[in-house]
Design a protein around this motif. Structure first.
Motif, short mmCIF file in Angstrom:
data_model
loop_
_atom_site.label_atom_id
_atom_site.label_comp_id
_atom_site.label_asym_id
_atom_site.label_seq_id
_atom_site.Cartn_x
_atom_site.Cartn_y
_atom_site.Cartn_z
N ILE A 214 0.85 -1.18 0.00
CA ILE A 214 0.00 0.00 0.00
C ILE A 214 0.89 1.24 0.00
O ILE A 214 1.82 1.34 0.80
CB ILE A 214 -0.93 0.01 1.23
N VAL A 215 0.60 2.18 -0.91
CA VAL A 215 1.46 3.35 -1.10
C VAL A 215 0.69 4.62 -0.78
O VAL A 215 -0.45 4.80 -1.24
CB VAL A 215 2.00 3.40 -2.54
N GLY A 235 2.52 -4.58 3.37
CA GLY A 235 3.53 -3.58 3.65
C GLY A 235 3.06 -2.18 3.29
O GLY A 235 2.05 -1.98 2.61
N LEU A 236 3.83 -1.20 3.75
CA LEU A 236 3.47 0.21 3.55
C LEU A 236 4.67 0.95 2.96
O LEU A 236 5.81 0.73 3.35
CB LEU A 236 3.08 0.85 4.88
N GLY A 286 10.21 2.69 1.81
CA GLY A 286 9.59 1.38 1.75
C GLY A 286 10.01 0.65 0.48
O GLY A 286 10.46 1.26 -0.49
N ASP A 287 9.85 -0.65 0.49
CA ASP A 287 10.28 -1.50 -0.63
C ASP A 287 9.09 -1.84 -1.53
O ASP A 287 8.11 -2.41 -1.07
CB ASP A 287 10.92 -2.78 -0.10
N VAL A 288 9.17 -1.45 -2.80
CA VAL A 288 8.12 -1.78 -3.77
C VAL A 288 8.64 -2.64 -4.91
O VAL A 288 7.90 -2.96 -5.83
CB VAL A 288 7.49 -0.49 -4.34
N GLY A 289 9.89 -3.03 -4.86
CA GLY A 289 10.49 -3.81 -5.93
C GLY A 289 9.84 -5.17 -6.11
O GLY A 289 9.68 -5.93 -5.15
N GLY A 290 9.42 -5.48 -7.35
CA GLY A 290 8.81 -6.75 -7.65
C GLY A 290 7.43 -6.94 -7.07
O GLY A 290 6.95 -8.07 -6.95
N LYS A 314 7.42 2.74 -10.67
CA LYS A 314 7.93 1.89 -11.75
C LYS A 314 9.46 1.84 -11.71
O LYS A 314 10.07 0.78 -11.87
CB LYS A 314 7.46 2.42 -13.10
N GLU A 315 10.06 3.00 -11.50
CA GLU A 315 11.51 3.04 -11.43
C GLU A 315 12.05 2.24 -10.26
O GLU A 315 13.16 1.70 -10.33
CB GLU A 315 11.98 4.50 -11.33
N ARG A 316 11.24 2.15 -9.18
CA ARG A 316 11.67 1.41 -8.00
C ARG A 316 11.36 -0.08 -8.10
O ARG A 316 11.59 -0.82 -7.16
CB ARG A 316 11.03 1.99 -6.74
N GLY A 317 10.77 -0.52 -9.23
CA GLY A 317 10.60 -1.94 -9.45
C GLY A 317 9.18 -2.47 -9.36
O GLY A 317 8.97 -3.67 -9.53
#
Length: 421
Positions: A214-215, A235-236, A286-290, A314-317
């Motif tokens: 969740i972003v 996750g957040l 926070g981690d958004v990769g994949g 998108k750039e962060r994955g």
């Protein structure tokens, strides 16, 4: 023992029709019980939500018992139209003396006309000796103008006073832009939430939603995003930086007081100079990769900031991005822009979405899904763009009307709801 409230967002379309005899019986019972439901809008498209709320043919459930507690009433007879000179005229075609009247008013593209229709109908019912008049306004107009901006005005407070003067005694609305708006009114306001429907959409319609995060598009939306993340056990992530909140820049005092000392101040009065705000470079906490990124917020009035946030994700994955919203304000060219873009699917849920004419180049880059509810009519846009999907919230409005008329507690509709939802 309170009746169980069903909240499936697709239930309105998934059940069979009510037998004609039962439909007539329910309508007669509604009339004898002392309440009537009117649609205050002059456009045919805006009566759809009102029919879903009132008509048993839309609300019939799996059993007759479940259907009985839905309204099962026909819309009251009224005529709302525009004169050749642009004036609004409302005519009530049946007696409402001594009855509790509910006015369902959705807000189409012409906001000011819709407001006048609501005011005039409320006053017409008041002068027709209606006992109580409740406005069902899923999207409350002018809710963004609820703060003082320099020499501006708090238009939302003005509208609240006008509604009270016209004769309204209660309002049912959904996801106010600022919850403090309830304090503008001199009568009760029930601010319902669309989050149960949207959470269910995430669980049932997003494949592999367990791999989502969740972003919050800005720190201001972090509490709402945290509420979603905690309910879904996800996750957040929070986006922070200069690319955010162009609207906030207008009302957060960034340009007031001036950055230079005012030489006209009394020489004996030395006030400390307030330093100008400067946001840091844009970052994602926070981690958004994949993962699937789900952006939640309360209102989208400018798609550019959301597209910018999506580009960062998108750039962060992040490999797919959803934007969840409540109120869908789709501009005239929005269906064409969505249809021509690479957006896979657009549904109407937890934000107000208004796509400007130059948004095509901004949204034409990736895989985005937009989800909103039917608090604002958009049937014409759906015909123009099959990518638009709708999360229906008429069920909770029907239950709110039933409970208010019967004097039952509204607490059931706010179970597990927090101020951050």
């Amino acid at each position: 023992m309170p009746r169980k409230l069903l909240l499936p967002y697709k239930s309105v379309f998934s059940h069979s029709r009510v037998p004609r005899g039962l439909h007539d019986s329910l309508a007669m019972n509604a009339a004898r019980s002392g309440y009537r439901v009117f649609s205050a809008n002059s456009t045919a498209a805006c009566t759809e939500l009102a029919k879903k709320i009132t008509d048993a043919e839309f609300s019939f459930a799996d059993t007759v018992t479940e259907a009985m507690w839905r309204l099962g009433a026909e819309l009251g007879k009224s005529v709302v139209y525009q004169e050749t000179n642009g004036e609004t005229r409302v005519e009530i075609k049946e007696s409402v003396r001594g009855q509790h009247v509910f006015i369902i008013q959705t807000i189409p593209r012409d906001v000011n006309t819709a407001v006048m229709e609501l005011l005039i109908m409320a006053y017409a019912l008041k002068t027709s000796c209606a006992k109580n008049i409740t406005g069902v306004i899923p999207y409350f107009p002018y809710s963004k103008q609820s703060k003082m901006r320099k020499r501006g005005s708090i238009v939302c407070k003005l509208l609240a006073s006008m509604l009270a003067k016209a004769g309204l005694t209660h309002i049912i609305t959904m996801d106010l832009h600022q919850k403090e708006i309830q304090g503008f009114f001199s009568f009760p306001v029930d601010n319902l939430r669309a989050s149960p429907f949207l959470l269910q959409y995430i669980q049932e319609e997003i494949p592999d939603y367990r791999n989502s995060v969740i972003v919050a598009k800005s720190p201001d939306a972090a509490k709402r995003a945290q509420s979603y993340a905690e309910r879904l056990r996800l996750g957040l992530a929070v986006i922070h930086g200069e690319a955010q909140c162009t609207e906030q820049d207008m009302d957060d005092g960034r340009h007031s007081p001036p950055t230079v000392k005012n030489t006209t101040v009394h020489p004996g009065l030395e006030l400390p100079l307030l330093m100008a705000k400067e946001k840091p470079p844009i970052t994602v906490v926070g981690d958004v990769g994949g993962r699937i990124a789900i952006i939640v917020d309360d209102i989208i009035d400018d798609v550019e900031s959301f597209v910018a946030a999506a580009e960062i994700l998108k750039e962060r994955g992040a490999y797919k991005i959803y934007i969840m919203a409540t109120h869908g304000l789709l501009s005239a060219d929005a269906p064409r822009l969505i249809e021509e873009s690479s957006i896979d699917e657009a549904g109407l849920g937890r934000l107000c979405i208004e796509i400007s004419n130059d948004a095509f180049e901004l949204i034409n880059y990736g895989n985005i899904v937009v989800v909103v509810t039917n608090t604002v009519p958009h049937e014409v846009q759906k015909l123009q763009c099959p990518k638009i999907k709708t999360v229906d919230i008429s069920l909770i409005l029907s239950e709110a009307i039933r409970r208010i008329h019967n004097g039952e507690s509204m607490a059931y509709l706010f179970r597990n709801i927090t101020v951050d939802d």
